[in-house]
Design a protein around this motif. Structure first.
Motif, short mmCIF file in Angstrom:
data_model
loop_
_atom_site.label_atom_id
_atom_site.label_comp_id
_atom_site.label_asym_id
_atom_site.label_seq_id
_atom_site.Cartn_x
_atom_site.Cartn_y
_atom_site.Cartn_z
N UNK A 46 54.46 86.55 -5.56
CA UNK A 46 54.82 86.77 -6.08
C UNK A 46 54.36 85.63 -7.95
N UNK B 88 52.28 84.00 -8.01
CA UNK B 88 50.79 84.27 -8.04
C UNK B 88 51.31 85.35 -9.71
N UNK B 89 51.74 86.54 -9.52
CA UNK B 89 52.41 87.04 -10.44
C UNK B 89 52.46 86.86 -11.77
N UNK B 90 53.07 85.64 -11.46
CA UNK B 90 53.67 84.98 -12.75
C UNK B 90 52.24 84.68 -13.44
N UNK C 36 49.82 85.30 -13.78
CA UNK C 36 49.13 86.71 -13.97
C UNK C 36 49.73 86.90 -15.12
N UNK C 37 50.72 87.25 -15.22
CA UNK C 37 52.05 87.78 -16.04
C UNK C 37 51.95 87.26 -17.23
N UNK D 184 48.97 85.43 -18.18
CA UNK D 184 47.82 85.65 -18.33
C UNK D 184 47.20 83.86 -18.47
N UNK D 185 47.76 83.13 -18.02
CA UNK D 185 46.85 81.37 -17.54
C UNK D 185 46.44 82.47 -16.01
N UNK D 186 45.13 82.85 -16.40
CA UNK D 186 43.74 82.89 -15.67
C UNK D 186 43.59 81.44 -15.04
N UNK D 187 43.28 80.57 -16.06
CA UNK D 187 42.17 79.54 -15.47
C UNK D 187 43.01 78.43 -14.33
N UNK E 162 45.53 79.14 -12.39
CA UNK E 162 45.57 80.54 -11.34
C UNK E 162 44.81 79.69 -10.20
N UNK E 163 43.46 79.86 -10.98
CA UNK E 163 41.95 79.63 -10.33
C UNK E 163 42.55 78.27 -9.68
N UNK F 172 44.35 78.20 -6.96
CA UNK F 172 43.79 78.33 -5.39
C UNK F 172 43.12 78.02 -5.34
N UNK F 173 43.08 76.49 -5.29
CA UNK F 173 41.90 75.70 -4.99
C UNK F 173 41.46 75.04 -4.20
#
Lengths: 605, 394
Positions: free
Chosen positions: A519, A521-523, A525-526, A528-531, A533-534, A537-538
């Motif tokens: 969840x 993670x969904x935040x 994505x919502x 738009x903080x794509x980088x 997020x990556x 998860x590194x």
């Protein structure tokens, strides 16, 4: 069901005979019991549906005392009560006289119990001794519980079960796992009659403090509490946390044993010499040693895990490995007690109890007895605390927003009652339904020279200005709950990882990571903080060489500085890509199922 | 007029019209109007959702978070007795899954203006709509063994209520059961199978069948409840049969609705079904006292009805239509999806969110959407490759 219209009689589930009229029979039995010809432990019940009379005498039944009603009058009179109070008669006598009788579940089915004397009708057979029996043991300890919401009463009794006190008088010689002892527990000023009956007076679990119902710079929003630093310095809600560490000299097959000692430097897994500084010659720490996290408190060496490790080349100490016990990360304190003994199997057993004084800090949990719990949000120096015009500084500031939606009126009445009790030097009876009334308390408070509504003029400790509003302030019984931040605080940057997935391990005790879950993670994505997020998860990021010809994982031989593919050989282009290790694992597992997953690389440009 | 002309297509018609009337009221000249319109355009563009905004996940979160607060109480009577409607989370799941068989189908029947005023008339229409079976208008079913026939005692009062005559019932019985001889008797009916050699079992079977014989009303509508709504009556039903109900002359076919999405799609078309999804989802959320922006509901309804068919958010519906194998596998039944993909050698283009999260690549949304693109001639590419090799060797 019997055919001859007679009623079966069972004594302790054994058939003993039949009777004509169950009503008369039961009446007779009860009369005999009340007059003492039958023991008072006999109960008789009539089951209408099965048309059978059941007589019970066996042990282990739950029974409760009730006052017998005869001719619409309770048999227990004022006279009896007076005699009881003057010690002229005893409870036991009332039971033998048939004034009070103990009823079990079966007999209760045929009884009608009145809650109070004025609701007695001809149908009633018994009178409740006190209306407080509608509540359970801990719930009956909540003061003025008839003014509280039922859900809050439940929570209030739950809080009492978690509160710190002196849980056992012999705690000093006990080795309980994780125990807490409150330093100065006190008896509540405002208490119910059940406090004495339940034995709460002998081991209280809380303290009487001064509570102001006000906000202070917003630090007590959302149920937080503000504590007075001066009060804490004077020992308010101070407690000690005990935790035992256990070590055993285990025996292994082949006559090998563990050894509790200061490990030799040659031992496998030997830490730095510095780490063993607390150990005395016997390999055990000394009492009152100050310990911090990851200190060794008991030194121990174990034989190798596998006998094969015992090769001929190593010297004796080399074979052994270190299995000393260290203080868990994040824990500090003093060595409180050491016990050296033997366990059932005859192995040497060493237990060390570590103690740590816990002064309330931001994040520790407190509660009143009304289901109003909260954590400390701020600790204010006494000079900055607001004070009343008579010079009283509250110990706790409690947010007024916590009251209306929860409807815990009992909380407010307790503060009022506590104020009366503290000023007058007496304890207040707050038993549900029968305790002192609010109106009465208000009159008393006025007589003591205070506003009858409990509010007082107060002065801001920082600015020295008087507050525009009058502030409700009173004495309450507060509980320190066993949940303390000290035991829960956790953070980590890098640390141990799981072997299989290469992701961080779980759990505070092992120094694990904090999971950024699905969840969360969904935040990201919502947003738009794509980088970002990556990056989060590194944690299991890996670089994998991929064969551009077949799409399988290739080999990067670092020593020979060559890249090749097991399938296509060395004359193919191998590109390194960045992946999560978990996905590489997934591909491996898919391949194990007999499916060939391959990665097709595309030039980005 | 010409001032507005150039803004057509840049602003919605309604805004232009509003502006027109406002400009007239305030007596604005063309220059002033233009100024305002320009401002409107910038505001309108700013209000639009940005490219790369993750509206799907925002919608999902906007439903999911209040969903955790919903009660799981399935059986709750909606205000009035008799007609119970599924509410709360179970109903929301039902809507979003686009279940074929919903737990409590129900209709809201509106009547034409001239009929929906008097209580008695409305009751009559309601009774007419309610499905009546033989069991409901009869008191007793007997098997007469000597005559080998069934004898039905009719409840006269109930007959009068629905204004049915014995002849009509006999006709209906003959319609639905062939090979029977039905006659009127003083108590009611006698029914005999045509074939003479009947076994007793057959008689029993016939009896049970006859009990459920349809006599009157709309099939599937088991309960009717006239309710006063403002100054007009509406009829709420348990059971739904939209196609038949809107053919009843007294019924206002334009206003009458059912809560069955698939039935609506079948009878009235996909746009109507979309509207039902919106209305029903909104009703659930409102009943629970929650607040979800209508645009999230619109987003879901649009997604579900986009293809012209109603599709639920399930692995057989929308989620199953995802292009990515990994995305499908991460939702439900991963093994099935992986096996199916490997059978046909599916290629995952890694174009969506979940796949990229799994591979730990930037998701193509928000900040991950734009890419740096460099123009390169063939020469540049060659030199680039050489440089790459050099790097590798190092």
């Amino acid at each position: 069901m019997n055919s001859n219209n007679k009623t079966d009689v069972y004594l302790r589930d054994v058939f003993i005979g039949q009777i004509e009229s169950p009503k008369d029979f039961i009446k007779k039995v009860k009369e005999e019991r009340r007059e003492g010809r039958l023991p008072d432990s006999v109960n008789v019940g009539y089951n209408k549906d099965l048309n059978e009379v059941v007589i019970e005498t066996s042990k282990g039944r739950a029974r409760r005392p009730l006052i017998v009603i005869e001719k619409e009058k309770a048999k227990l009179t004022e006279d009896h009560v007076k005699k009881l109070l003057n010690n002229e008669t005893k409870w036991k006598e009332l039971v033998t006289e048939g004034i009070i009788e103990y009823i079990d579940a079966a007999e209760e089915e045929n009884s009608l119990v009145a809650l109070s004397e004025d609701e007695i009708t001809p149908e009633h057979t018994h009178l409740e001794i006190s209306p407080i029996v509608i509540m359970g043991l801990t719930t009956s300890l909540v003061p003025f519980s008839n003014f509280g919401q039922s859900a809050r009463l439940n929570r209030g009794s739950k809080a009492q079960k978690q509160s710190l006190g002196i849980y056992a008088a012999n705690y000093l010689i006990r080795m309980d796992t994780d125990s807490n002892v409150l330093h100065y527990p006190s008896n509540p000023i405002v208490k119910t009659c059940n406090a004495q009956l339940a034995g709460q007076e002998n081991h209280p679990a809380g303290q009487n403090i001064v509570v102001a119902l006000m906000s202070y710079e917003g630090y007590n929003m959302q149920d937080a509490l503000i504590l007075n630093k001066g009060s804490l310095a004077r020992g308010l809600a101070r407690s000690t946390y005990f935790k035992p560490y256990t070590v055993e000299e285990l025996r292994y097959s082949g006559g090998l044993t563990d050894q509790i000692c200061v490990p030799d430097k040659e031992v496998k897994g030997y830490k730095a010499e510095e780490d063993y500084k607390l150990l005395e010659d016997d390999g055990i720490t000394y009492p009152e040693a100050t310990i911090t996290e990851e200190d060794v408190i008991i030194g121990r060496t174990s034989p190798p895990r596998f006998l094969g490790e015992m090769d001929e080349f190593s010297i004796a100490a080399n074979k052994l490995r270190d299995s000393s016990v260290t203080i868990k990360p994040g824990e500090i304190g003093k060595v409180d007690m050491i016990a050296v003994t033997e366990n059932e199997e005859g192995n040497k057993l060493v237990q060390i109890r570590v103690r740590h004084q816990r002064i309330p800090e931001i994040g520790d949990k407190f509660a009143s007895r009304h289901g109003q719990k909260g954590v400390v949000g701020l600790i204010v120096p006494q000079q900055d605390m607001p004070f009343t015009v008579s010079g009283i500084t509250p110990d706790v500031m409690f947010s007024p927003h916590s009251i209306p939606s929860r409807m815990t009126v009992s909380h407010l009445i307790e503060a009022l009652a506590g104020k009366v009790g503290a000023l007058d030097g007496k304890s207040i009876d707050a038993t549900a339904f029968t305790g002192q009334t609010e109106a009465d308390l208000r009159v008393q408070l006025q007589e003591l020279g205070f506003r009858e509504d409990g509010s007082e003029r107060m002065v801001n400790g920082i600015t020295g200005e008087e507050f525009e509003a009058k502030i409700f302030i009173g004495n309450m019984y507060y509980l320190r709950l066993k949940h303390m931040v000290g035991n829960k605080l956790h953070a980590r940057a890098a640390g141990r990882i799981q072997l299989l997935t290469r992701q961080p391990i779980e759990g505070r005790a092992k120094g694990g990571g904090l999971r950024l879950g699905e969840m969360e993670k969904d935040c990201f994505v919502a947003h738009g903080a794509s980088l970002l997020l990556k990056e989060r998860f590194d944690s299991d990021r890996t670089v994998v060489p991929i064969c551009s010809a077949c799409g399988l994982i290739g080999v990067n031989d670092v020593f020979r500085k060559k890249k090749f593919c097991h399938r296509c050989g060395g004359n193919v282009e191998i590109n390194s890509i960045e992946l999560s290790y978990a996905f590489k694992l997934l591909m491996d597992e898919i391949r194990a199922m007999g499916v060939l997953p391959n990665i097709k690389l595309k030039n980005k440009y | 007029m010409t001032v507005y002309e150039e803004y057509k297509g840049r602003l919605p018609g309604r805004i232009i019209n509003d502006m027109k009337s406002e400009a007239e009221k305030r007596n604005l000249n063309d220059n002033q109007i233009k100024k305002v319109m320009e401002y409107l355009v910038t505001q309108y563009d700013a209000a639009k959702i940005d490219p790369g905004e993750a509206i799907g996940i925002i919608t999902a979160e906007s439903f999911g978070e209040p969903g955790t607060q919903m009660t799981l109480n399935v059986f709750h009577f909606a205000g009035v007795a008799e007609v119970s409607v599924t509410q709360g989370l179970p109903r929301l799941i039902e809507i979003l899954d686009a279940r074929k068989k919903i737990k409590t189908p129900s209709m809201e029947i509106h009547l034409k203006k001239e009929h929906g005023k008097e209580t008695n008339e409305v009751r009559k229409i309601a009774a007419q709509i309610k499905e009546t079976v033989l069991r409901e208008i009869s008191e007793e079913f007997n098997i007469n063994l000597s005559k080998m026939q069934l004898e039905v005692t009719i409840n006269k009062a109930k007959m009068r209520e629905i204004k049915a005559k014995p002849e009509e019932i006999i006709e209906k019985l003959k319609e639905s059961h062939k090979n029977i001889i039905a006659k009127e008797t003083p108590e009611g009916l006698s029914i005999k199978p045509e074939a003479t050699e009947n076994e007793l079992m057959e008689m029993y079977k016939l009896k049970e069948k006859l009990k459920e014989t349809y006599i009157r009303g709309v099939k599937g509508v088991t309960h009717v409840l006239p309710v006063k709504n403002g100054n007009e009556f509406i009829i709420i039903t348990a059971g739904s049969n939209l196609a038949d109900v809107i053919n009843i002359p007294e019924v206002d076919s334009a206003k009458t609705t059912t809560n069955d999405i698939h039935e609506t799609a079948k009878v009235l078309g996909i746009e109507a079904a979309r509207q039902i999804i919106i209305n029903e989802a909104e009703k659930v959320i409102e009943d629970q006292g929650l607040d979800v922006d209508i645009r999230h509901i619109l987003c879901i309804a649009d997604t579900m009805s986009r293809t012209g068919l109603v599709k639920g958010i399930t692995r057989s519906g929308i989620t199953g239509e995802k292009k990515s194998v990994l995305a499908k596998a991460s939702f439900e039944t991963p093994l099935t999806h992986l096996v199916n993909a490997s059978l046909i050698g599916e290629v995952d283009q890694l174009n969506s969110v979940i796949e990229n999260v799994m591979l730990n690549q930037p998701v193509p949304l928000g900040t991950g959407l734009p890419d740096l693109v460099a123009k390169m001639g063939p020469k540049d590419i060659k030199t680039q490759k050489k440089e790459d090799k050099k790097e590798d060797k190092e």
